[in-house]
Structures are given as C-alpha cells and as structure tokens.
Design a protein around this motif. Structure first.
Motif, short mmCIF file in Angstrom:
data_model
loop_
_atom_site.label_atom_id
_atom_site.label_comp_id
_atom_site.label_asym_id
_atom_site.label_seq_id
_atom_site.Cartn_x
_atom_site.Cartn_y
_atom_site.Cartn_z
N LEU A 9 0.82 -1.28 -0.04
CA LEU A 9 -0.09 -0.06 -0.08
C LEU A 9 0.83 1.29 0.08
CD1 LEU A 9 -2.83 -1.13 2.44
CD2 LEU A 9 -2.64 -1.11 0.02
N SER A 10 2.17 1.18 0.40
CA SER A 10 3.02 2.27 0.89
C SER A 10 3.45 2.58 -0.64
CB SER A 10 4.10 2.12 1.80
OG SER A 10 5.16 1.12 0.88
N ASN A 11 3.32 1.69 -1.76
CA ASN A 11 3.85 1.96 -3.14
C ASN A 11 2.51 2.58 -3.96
OD1 ASN A 11 6.58 0.83 -3.78
ND2 ASN A 11 5.74 -0.27 -2.33
N LEU A 12 1.46 2.80 -3.56
CA LEU A 12 0.22 3.21 -4.10
C LEU A 12 -0.34 4.65 -3.71
CD1 LEU A 12 -1.80 -0.09 -3.97
CD2 LEU A 12 -0.15 0.63 -5.85
N ASP A 13 -1.17 5.47 -4.46
CA ASP A 13 -1.57 6.58 -3.77
C ASP A 13 -3.04 6.54 -3.76
OD1 ASP A 13 -2.39 9.29 -3.65
OD2 ASP A 13 -2.07 9.89 -5.72
N TRP A 14 -3.09 6.59 -2.27
CA TRP A 14 -4.47 6.41 -1.57
C TRP A 14 -5.60 7.40 -1.98
CZ3 TRP A 14 -7.23 9.67 1.36
CH2 TRP A 14 -6.54 10.83 1.86
N THR A 15 -5.12 8.58 -2.70
CA THR A 15 -5.99 9.52 -2.97
C THR A 15 -6.63 9.20 -4.20
OG1 THR A 15 -4.15 10.86 -4.26
CG2 THR A 15 -4.48 11.31 -1.95
N LYS A 16 -6.08 8.18 -4.98
CA LYS A 16 -7.01 7.61 -5.99
C LYS A 16 -8.04 6.59 -5.87
CE LYS A 16 -2.85 8.68 -9.14
NZ LYS A 16 -2.00 8.18 -10.04
N PRO A 17 -8.79 6.41 -6.59
CA PRO A 17 -10.17 5.41 -6.49
C PRO A 17 -9.41 4.05 -6.74
CG PRO A 17 -10.55 6.70 -8.47
CD PRO A 17 -9.40 7.40 -7.72
N TYR A 18 -8.94 3.30 -5.80
CA TYR A 18 -8.40 2.02 -6.04
C TYR A 18 -9.28 0.89 -5.47
CZ TYR A 18 -3.47 2.79 -7.42
OH TYR A 18 -2.45 2.80 -8.15
N TYR A 19 -9.34 -0.21 -6.08
CA TYR A 19 -10.10 -1.42 -5.87
C TYR A 19 -9.23 -2.60 -6.38
CZ TYR A 19 -13.63 -5.00 -6.78
OH TYR A 19 -14.39 -6.38 -6.56
N LEU A 20 -8.57 -3.14 -5.55
CA LEU A 20 -7.50 -4.30 -5.65
C LEU A 20 -7.83 -5.67 -5.16
CD1 LEU A 20 -5.15 -1.69 -4.06
CD2 LEU A 20 -4.34 -2.53 -6.33
N GLY A 21 -7.58 -6.47 -5.97
CA GLY A 21 -7.98 -7.91 -5.33
C GLY A 21 -7.69 -9.08 -6.59
N GLY A 22 -8.04 -10.43 -6.46
CA GLY A 22 -7.58 -11.48 -7.08
C GLY A 22 -8.83 -11.36 -8.14
N GLN A 23 -8.35 -11.21 -9.32
CA GLN A 23 -9.62 -11.19 -10.58
C GLN A 23 -10.50 -12.29 -10.70
OE1 GLN A 23 -6.18 -10.63 -10.94
NE2 GLN A 23 -5.32 -11.52 -12.81
N ILE A 24 -11.49 -12.19 -10.90
CA ILE A 24 -12.46 -13.29 -11.31
C ILE A 24 -13.67 -12.76 -12.02
CG2 ILE A 24 -13.93 -13.32 -9.21
CD1 ILE A 24 -13.71 -16.35 -9.18
N SER A 25 -14.25 -13.53 -12.95
CA SER A 25 -15.58 -12.90 -13.64
C SER A 25 -16.68 -13.70 -13.56
CB SER A 25 -15.16 -12.59 -15.00
OG SER A 25 -14.05 -11.63 -15.13
N ILE A 26 -17.82 -13.05 -13.49
CA ILE A 26 -18.97 -13.86 -13.71
C ILE A 26 -19.70 -13.03 -14.82
CG2 ILE A 26 -21.25 -14.38 -12.84
CD1 ILE A 26 -19.80 -14.58 -9.98
N GLY A 27 -20.01 -13.73 -16.03
CA GLY A 27 -20.50 -12.75 -17.17
C GLY A 27 -19.43 -11.67 -17.47
N SER A 28 -20.12 -10.86 -17.59
CA SER A 28 -19.28 -9.29 -17.79
C SER A 28 -18.82 -8.65 -16.73
CB SER A 28 -20.21 -8.39 -18.65
OG SER A 28 -21.37 -8.05 -18.03
N ILE A 29 -19.07 -9.22 -15.52
CA ILE A 29 -18.73 -8.35 -14.15
C ILE A 29 -17.59 -8.97 -13.84
CG2 ILE A 29 -19.44 -7.58 -11.84
CD1 ILE A 29 -22.19 -8.22 -12.55
N GLU A 30 -16.43 -8.30 -13.76
CA GLU A 30 -15.24 -8.64 -13.23
C GLU A 30 -14.82 -8.17 -11.83
OE1 GLU A 30 -10.71 -8.98 -15.03
OE2 GLU A 30 -11.30 -7.16 -14.69
N PHE A 31 -14.55 -8.92 -10.69
CA PHE A 31 -14.53 -8.52 -9.54
C PHE A 31 -13.27 -9.18 -8.70
CE2 PHE A 31 -17.24 -12.03 -9.95
CZ PHE A 31 -16.97 -12.84 -8.74
N GLY A 32 -13.19 -8.60 -7.40
CA GLY A 32 -12.32 -9.46 -6.57
C GLY A 32 -12.68 -10.45 -5.84
N GLN A 33 -12.26 -11.52 -5.86
CA GLN A 33 -12.99 -12.81 -4.91
C GLN A 33 -12.87 -12.34 -3.56
OE1 GLN A 33 -11.37 -16.50 -5.58
NE2 GLN A 33 -13.32 -17.72 -4.85
N GLY A 34 -14.02 -12.34 -2.72
CA GLY A 34 -13.88 -12.13 -1.56
C GLY A 34 -12.87 -12.80 -0.46
N GLY A 35 -12.85 -14.00 -0.86
CA GLY A 35 -12.00 -15.13 -0.04
C GLY A 35 -10.55 -14.55 -0.01
#
Length: 469
Positions: free
Chosen positions: A234-260
């Motif tokens: 996190l220290s290498n990222l700019d927190w003032t920008k809108p970030y959403y980081l995670g392990g990618q997975i897709s259901i249909g056209s929706i890509e998201f970060g898997q919760g677990g």
C-alpha cells in the motif's frame, strides 16, 4: 506452718508461671521488631521488586511491533463471517491475526458479543421489507427472534471440507455450490444465500464507523494476510486515487475481486461507491436477489460508481498456501499478500511464521515476502520427511503400491517427479509440482527433497519490486 515440701512446690509454680509469661513477652517483642524492620525497609523491597520485574521483562525477547508498522494506523481491516461458522473460524483470528491491526471490524449476520469482541450485523442496513419477506433471510429472522441458540447442529459449519480443490461447508443454510472458471481452472466455490446481501450494507456501515482511513482491507474468516507485506504494498500506491484491488475473477461481464482472497478499497473509491449505493439501494437489492455472489455485486457497484478492479493476482491468492502453483515465470518473484481457504491450524502456522520472519527483518520495515520466499522459508522445511495423514496434492495416478516407500520408488523412476502420496486404496499418486499440502485422513505423502531443493536452486534470482498498480 508451711512445710518444707509445700514451700518448694509453691516456688516451682511461681517460676513456671514466670517462664511462660517471659516467653510470651519475648514473642511479642520479636514480632514488633519484625514489623518495624519491614516497615522501614518497605521502599527498598518495592524497588527490588521493580528491578526484578524489569529484569524479567528484559530477558523476554519482544515480539514484532505489528500495530506501529508504517501505514498501520491508516489501514482498517474488515472481517466478514457468519453465525453458522463464527464459533469455528473466528477464535483463531482473535488469538492471532486480529491482534496485529490497530483497527478492525467484524461483521456477521447476527449482532452479538463474542469473546469480548462486538460483532456487527452486516444486514442491518438492508431494507426491512426484504428482510421480512425474502426466503433467503429465514436464518436471519430466526437469529433475530431467538438468538444463536436456535441454530441446529447440522446448520453449523464444523470443520471445513475439501470440495474439488476448495474448502467448503456442507449442509449449511447460508451456502450452496457453484462452479466457475478463473485463470483457466474450474473452481467450486460456495454461493451464500444470505451472505450475498452483506457486502454493500457492510461497506456502507464501515465508512460510517471509520470515515477517515486511507485503505480498507476486506477479508473472510478463512483468509490469511501477511500484514507487513500488505502495508509495504500500500505504501507504493496513491491512496488519494480510487483503487479497488483484488484477485480477479469474472461472472459474465462483471469482473471483481474474489472475497476470500481479500480485496482492498481506497477511501475515494469507498466514498464514491457508498454514495452511489445509497442513491440506488433498491436496484442493487433487486440485483442481489437474482444473483448468487455478493463479491460480484460489490464489484458491479464499484464499477458503476467509477472504480474498476485492478487485477492484483498473484499478489492476492485464491489458493491455500499448501496448494500453490510455484510457477517460475508467472508468480515466483511476485510479492504475496494473501491466501484463501486457510484452516485455523494453518492460520496459526502462518502467523507464527510471519512473526519469526518479522523478528529476523526487524531492522527493515520495508521488507516483504515474495512467493519465492514462501517456498524457501515456509514450504521447503516442511518437505524434508514423509507425513502420515497428509495430502500434498499429488495427482498423477501411478497405479497400486504396496507402501509409501514403494510409491517413492515409482516417483524416483521418473526424473520429473518431485513428490508422491499413497491413498487409502493403495493408489500411488505423484506430481512434478511441489506443494506442502495440508492435514487429511487416509492418505500419506512424501517428497524427494533433493529434487525439490533443485526446483528452488534452478530458479532465477529476483531483483527489484514488482508491485501491481
């Protein structure tokens, strides 16, 4: 006149009485002297006690200072669990991982006090009509009316079971199985009938409780996070920008970060999403009713509010640390922050491992762990000798074997084979992919350590940081 014998008896009585009185006086004097001496020396004794206490503390090596790592106070950890699994999954975190974080919240589907921690009801903000009428909220309504004593034994999660390479809970009112594909692999994950409704109101409540954090880290009760490595990331990222980081997975056209896997949202992204959700709550609740994965619903809400997922695999892992693909090209030199499907015993093991690693690198809080480091420091030492009641995820069937040693011989005959396992049916399984594995009944495992060591030795050295941003 008093006879001589009577006089002598009289004197004996007088002297006997005097001796008893004298002894009593002497005992009283000794007690008084002791009290006076103790009172006069009490400050000295107190100082001596303090010196002893200081000495005792000095000889106990201090543990890692998790809570004061750079960025720790700017980061909030949010754990999501459920009433049916809380008693099995949460205690290990209360004794280990949750001790590291300066600030954390625990959400469930039932508000309660558990081992001195207040558990919030993530579903509190869901519309009353939905909670009162939807079949998915049957468990929630029973908990609300009767408390957790209403839960039947067959509804409690118990120990996690392995389902097609993923950990799950059978016969649980909050879960049912769903198959999907991620990175070319078929996974069996668990859709949450009730849990899927937690995500958006949970995020809304989180922002209300902690509106000024820079980073919000969402995890589940079978997620393990390497805390220092996460903070360095996190220290290498700019927190003032809108970030959403995670392990990618897709259901249909929706890509998201898997919760677990764990996923991270910066403050601007969280504020944008909450504002958008509050303006369209009914629409998202309708969408959630017809869907099956709450983390996908969250990904949609973040995307709709202007923040797309930053694909952060392999930094965020969907696998357990015992079932990894240590590919030299795709992830060997990448940092590793999280693992999923981690059992309570493995969480304790990883917590102790991280504590020891942090003690060794205490002079450098910018140190972080790569997958290569986990293989060398965590996996290799656990591959030295065979394990009984252990599954190292060998999968190539070599036929019947009389013993584990005989299975090893079949592995040694193949130059590519690194490890082997013998099943309850005496099937010999081997593989060229090295893995630690985890505890399992009716199977035993072993490794050809010299080959596993060579697997590490032939890999290229890692240079510089490779943070995904």
């Amino acid at each position: 006149m008093l006879s001589m014998g009577s006089f002598i008896r009289f004197l004996e009585h007088v002297f006997t009485f005097s001796r008893r009185r004298l002894q009593a006086y002497l005992r009283a004097i000794v007690v008084c002297i002791f009290v006076v001496l103790f009172w006069l020396n009490f400050p000295l004794l107190a100082r001596l006690e303090k010196r002893i206490a200081r000495h005792d503390r000095a000889i106990v090596p201090p543990g890692p200072d998790y809570r004061h790592l750079p960025g720790a106070n700017e980061t909030l950890v949010i754990m999501r669990t459920g009433s049916t699994e809380l008693q099995d999954r949460l205690p290990i975190h209360l004794a280990t991982t949750l001790l590291r974080y300066p600030d954390s919240i625990i959400f469930s589907d039932y508000e309660e006090e558990f081992q001195d921690r207040h558990i919030l009801d993530a579903l509190e903000g869901v519309s009353p009509y939905l909670k009162e009428t939807s079949p998915d909220f049957d468990l929630w309504r029973r908990l609300k009316q009767y408390g957790r004593t209403i839960l039947r034994s067959d509804e409690l999660s118990g120990k996690a079971i392995w389902l097609d390479g993923g950990a799950g809970k059978a016969k649980n009112p909050g879960w049912y199985d769903v198959k999907l594909y991620m990175l070319g692999r078929e996974l069996t994950i668990l859709s949450r009938k009730l849990d899927k409704f937690k995500f958006l109101p949970m995020v809304e409540r989180t922002l209300h409780e902690y509106p000024d954090k820079k980073w919000y880290v969402f995890v589940e009760s079978d997620t393990f996070i390497f805390w220092q490595t996460l903070l360095v990331y996190l220290s290498n990222l700019d927190w003032t920008k809108p970030y959403y980081l995670g392990g990618q997975i897709s259901i249909g056209s929706i890509e998201f970060g898997q919760g677990g896997n764990g996923y991270i949202v910066s403050r601007p992204a969280l504020r944008n999403m909450v504002s958008h959700y509050q303006a369209h709550q009914k629409e998202y609740e309708d969408f959630t009713e017809g869907h099956w994965a709450g983390d996908c619903v969250l990904g949609k809400a973040l995307k709709d509010s202007g923040t797309s997922l930053t694909r952060a695999w392999p930094i965020f892992q969907g696998d357990d640390v015992g079932n990894m693909n240590y590919n030299h090209k795709t992830q060997w030199c990448q940092p590793t922050v999280s693992y999923h499907h981690v059992s309570p015993s493995a969480i304790q093991d990883l917590y102790d491992f991280e504590k020891a690693w942090m003690a060794d690198t205490s002079n450098n809080t910018s140190s972080y762990l790569r997958h290569r480091d986990i293989f060398r420091l965590y996996a290799l030492p656990r591959m030295v000798s065979p394990h009984i009641d252990w599954d190292n995820h060998s999968s190539d069937d070599r036929g019947l074997a009389e013993s584990l040693e005989n299975c090893r011989e079949l592995c040694e005959a193949d130059d590519r084979c690194l490890q082997y396992a013998l099943t309850a049916e005496s099937r010999c399984l081997t593989t060229s992919r090295p893995n630690v594995g985890q505890s399992a009944t009716h199977i035993s495992s072993g490794w050809i350590f010299e080959r596993v060591q060579k697997f590490y030795d032939v890999a290229e050295e890692c240079h510089g940081g490779e943070w995904i941003s």
